[in-house]
Design an enzyme around this catalytic site. Sequence first.
Site, PDB file in Angstrom:
ATOM      1  N   LYS A  83      35.998 -45.363  13.567  1.00  0.00           N
ATOM      2  CA  LYS A  83      35.089 -45.693  14.480  1.00  0.00           C
ATOM      3  C   LYS A  83      35.537 -45.572  15.853  1.00  0.00           C
ATOM      4  O   LYS A  83      36.512 -46.179  16.066  1.00  0.00           O
ATOM      5  CB  LYS A  83      34.422 -46.948  14.150  1.00  0.00           C
ATOM      6  CG  LYS A  83      32.908 -47.306  14.668  1.00  0.00           C
ATOM      7  CD  LYS A  83      32.576 -48.457  14.034  1.00  0.00           C
ATOM      8  CE  LYS A  83      31.180 -48.812  14.409  1.00  0.00           C
ATOM      9  NZ  LYS A  83      30.843 -50.284  14.062  1.00  0.00           N
TER      10      LYS A  83
HETATM   11  C1  E4P Z   1      27.394 -51.406  14.099  1.00  0.00           C
HETATM   12  O1  E4P Z   1      28.514 -50.598  13.691  1.00  0.00           O
HETATM   13  C2  E4P Z   1      27.945 -52.545  15.046  1.00  0.00           C
HETATM   14  O2  E4P Z   1      29.039 -53.355  14.273  1.00  0.00           O
HETATM   15  C3  E4P Z   1      26.812 -53.576  15.113  1.00  0.00           C
HETATM   16  O3  E4P Z   1      25.584 -53.142  14.346  1.00  0.00           O
HETATM   17  C4  E4P Z   1      26.402 -54.263  16.195  1.00  0.00           C
HETATM   18  O4  E4P Z   1      25.606 -55.135  16.472  1.00  0.00           O
HETATM   19  P1  E4P Z   1      25.434 -56.341  17.248  1.00  0.00           P
HETATM   20  O5  E4P Z   1      24.638 -55.924  18.600  1.00  0.00           O
HETATM   21  O6  E4P Z   1      24.330 -57.404  16.434  1.00  0.00           O
HETATM   22  O7  E4P Z   1      26.805 -56.872  17.743  1.00  0.00           O
END
Ligand code: E4P
Length: 221
Positions: A83
């Site tokens: 990522k």
């Molecule tokens: C996705 O890969 C992220 O880890 C996640 O969905 C972020 O979500 P949040 O806005 O609730 O932190």
Amino acid sequence: MKIFLDTANLESIKKYNDMGLLDGITTNPSLMSKEGGNPKDAMEEITKIIKGDVSLEVVSTEYSGMMEEGKRLREYGDNVVVKVPMTPDGLKACKSLSSEGIPVNVTLIFSANQALLAAKSGAKYVSPFIGRLDDIGQNGMYLIKEIKEIFSNYDFGTQILVASIRHPIHVIDAAKIGADVVTLPPVVLEKMLKHPLTTIGLENFLADWEKLKQKNPDATI
Ligand code: E4P
């Protein structure tokens, strides 16, 4: 539509994986930090438990650091997706890692143009954060519709991974649009499973079965 769990919590991962509900996992530095401990141990464990894709995020912000970390993260398993953030260096790393056969998830996507650039850089997944857009008064689901429309005009092979999901209606809306993946906090998956009429209905069935057993103790199925 694939269902990923958005957590580094091993207990939740094991619970829903045992139910056969998980196609993959997404993590990020905040989720790792929330669990405490050494992230290495969590990464090792998660990639062993889950057969599908596990997104592990780099923490470097420049290209060479991302490349080094991406390759190191990939050593946790063949199911690791690296990522990287939606930045110029992130896109450069996406292109290089993808061309070396390492799948990449480009995260922190907040516009259709960012998704388009990530797809052109060879991303396996783009992660638009819909909840964070809703939080600032923009319609996050509209972004998913836009990306879906754009991707359907071409053959990028990039999947739309709907992230920052806050509630079960987000999941239904993403499925109606035809998003490839939703990544869910455990609390949202738990809410999807439950309905009060299911609970009441089951209680009534079991109570009626007890009545039958009282009338006919030999009753069986
Ligand atoms: C996705 O890969 C992220 O880890 C996640 O969905 C972020 O979500 P949040 O806005 O609730 O932190």
